[in-house]
Motif scaffolding. Structure first.
Motif, mmCIF file in Angstrom:
data_model
loop_
_atom_site.group_PDB
_atom_site.id
_atom_site.type_symbol
_atom_site.label_atom_id
_atom_site.label_comp_id
_atom_site.label_asym_id
_atom_site.label_seq_id
_atom_site.Cartn_x
_atom_site.Cartn_y
_atom_site.Cartn_z
ATOM 1 N N ALA A 84 0.849 -1.205 0.000
ATOM 2 C CA ALA A 84 0.000 0.000 0.000
ATOM 3 C C ALA A 84 0.881 1.252 0.000
ATOM 4 N N GLN A 85 1.971 1.203 0.765
ATOM 5 C CA GLN A 85 2.869 2.367 0.807
ATOM 6 C C GLN A 85 3.490 2.614 -0.575
ATOM 7 N N GLU A 86 3.890 1.535 -1.228
ATOM 8 C CA GLU A 86 4.462 1.671 -2.576
ATOM 9 C C GLU A 86 3.430 2.251 -3.547
ATOM 10 N N ILE A 87 2.180 1.823 -3.376
ATOM 11 C CA ILE A 87 1.109 2.306 -4.273
ATOM 12 C C ILE A 87 0.901 3.807 -4.095
ATOM 13 N N CYS A 96 -0.356 -4.562 -7.884
ATOM 14 C CA CYS A 96 -0.539 -5.934 -7.370
ATOM 15 C C CYS A 96 -0.372 -6.949 -8.500
ATOM 16 N N TYR A 97 -0.821 -6.578 -9.678
ATOM 17 C CA TYR A 97 -0.679 -7.475 -10.831
ATOM 18 C C TYR A 97 0.804 -7.779 -11.082
ATOM 19 N N ASP A 98 1.612 -6.715 -11.053
ATOM 20 C CA ASP A 98 3.060 -6.899 -11.237
ATOM 21 C C ASP A 98 3.627 -7.787 -10.132
ATOM 22 N N THR A 107 -11.100 5.802 -8.217
ATOM 23 C CA THR A 107 -10.923 4.870 -9.341
ATOM 24 C C THR A 107 -9.494 4.939 -9.865
ATOM 25 N N TRP A 108 -8.988 6.159 -10.007
ATOM 26 C CA TRP A 108 -7.616 6.346 -10.508
ATOM 27 C C TRP A 108 -6.607 5.654 -9.596
ATOM 28 N N LEU A 109 -6.813 5.839 -8.292
ATOM 29 C CA LEU A 109 -5.924 5.239 -7.289
ATOM 30 C C LEU A 109 -6.052 3.709 -7.311
#
Lengths: 152, 199
Positions: free
Chosen positions: B55-58, B87-89, B77-79
């Motif tokens: 979450a911090q990285e996001i 998360c996909y990566d 939505t953008w976030l």
């Protein structure tokens, strides 16, 4: 309805109801009946998973994010400068290496590179210098010229 | 109603300040959206110990990219889109678990569970059965390809609509429907294979 149509229906069924026609097929077909049981198991598993609460952010999470951003901003300008300078240095070194390699690899005479090229590197040989000029003909006594003495 | 409007205008103000490089203005945005991001990350990754770091990285990524936010979609939505991509990566890097759930579930309890699930809306599942089901589908999700895992999680666990998923993944709604159907089917087929492996 065939087995494929029933399985397509069951795949997207989630918690929904089946039509009478589909129920009739399922009562007779053991394979599709098993497929329905699996689909219900997976759906129930998803429901159970969705009920599980995500962990809460620990105290001061937002402040820690902001602090990290501030640190990054402080370092950012310095890092950006070094990155840019470093990148340019690497490009310049690569370009110079490439130029040197080309000058060594390319032939010293021929259509790509003429006399001027060899002059640049100071590699002109005696045999080349004694050859007659193709355009101007023989260059005369130039090969007899001795440094420090004017020609007659 | 008025408080909602003022909250929205405060959010816009914070975004604009953050776009000008004010990291302090980003704090209230983090506070407002952190639980949503934690939920998405937790359901996609399913590792409690990793959620906060991810979450911090996001949020870090979001701040760096905030100048590209153009108010076309909601900030949430953008976030969320950044969170899903991040998360996909992550999921693509992590190898799937290949442990059989049948080794931990007796045949009798599996049959009892299936009997209870015969009705479309199963009732009366006890706590232990719910834990078994969670574990079971959690492992099935871990075996699934990252694309399937993302789309199934957004639909089944985060309860996003097809249109919302389309917005998050930059896809057409019809494409989302097809991908959801295929992901569910692949998961059911994989369950069949899993049973064979467990035998």
């Amino acid at each position: 309805m065939d087995c494929k149509a029933i399985r397509d229906l069951v795949t997207d069924l989630r918690g929904g109801e089946l039509s009478a026609e589909a129920r009739e097929h399922l009562s007779k077909c053991a394979g599709c009946g098993g497929f329905l049981r699996e689909a219900r198991l997976v759906h129930a598993g998803f429901c159970a998973l969705a009920e599980e609460a995500a962990p809460e952010a620990s105290l001061g999470f937002a402040s820690r994010v902001v602090r990290r951003l501030e640190e990054w901003e402080e370092k950012g300008a310095r890092r950006e400068f070094f990155e840019t300078v470093g990148r340019r240095f690497v490009y310049a070194t690569l370009a110079l290496t490439l130029a040197l390699l080309l000058s060594l690899v390319l032939p010293t005479s021929g259509p790509v590179r003429g006399v001027a090229g060899t002059d640049f590197l100071g590699l002109q040989t005696n045999s080349q210098s004694s050859q007659p000029d193709v355009i101007g003909g023989d260059i005369g006594d130039s090969h007899d010229w001795i440094p420090g003495r004017l020609p007659d | 109603m008025a408080s909602l409007e003022s909250e929205a205008s405060r959010e816009i103000e914070s975004i604009r300040r953050a776009q000008q490089g004010d990291s302090g203005a980003f704090g209230p945005l983090v506070e407002r959206h952190q639980q949503r991001i934690f939920s998405i990350v937790f359901h996609l990754v399913r590792r409690r110990d990793e959620v906060e770091d991810l979450a911090q990285e996001i949020f870090f990524k979001a701040f760096r990219a905030i100048r590209s936010y153009n108010f076309q979609s909601s900030f949430a939505t953008w976030l969320s889109r950044i969170a899903v991509n991040h998360c996909y990566d992550y999921l693509r890097k992590v190898r799937a678990s290949r442990i059989s759930y049948y080794s931990e579930m007796t045949e009798e309890s599996a049959r009892e569970l299936e009997r209870k699930l015969e009705s479309p809306q199963p009732q009366g599942l006890d706590h232990g059965e719910k834990i078994t089901l969670r574990d079971f589908v959690g492992r099935l999700l871990a075996r699934a390809p990252a694309d399937d895992r993302v789309i199934l999680t957004l639909k089944e666990l985060e309860d996003f609509s097809v249109e919302e998923i389309a917005g998050l993944l930059n896809l057409k709604s019809s494409t989302v429907k097809v991908r959801l159907h295929r992901a569910r089917k692949r998961m059911l087929e994989d369950l069949g294979r899993w049973r064979q492996e467990g035998k």
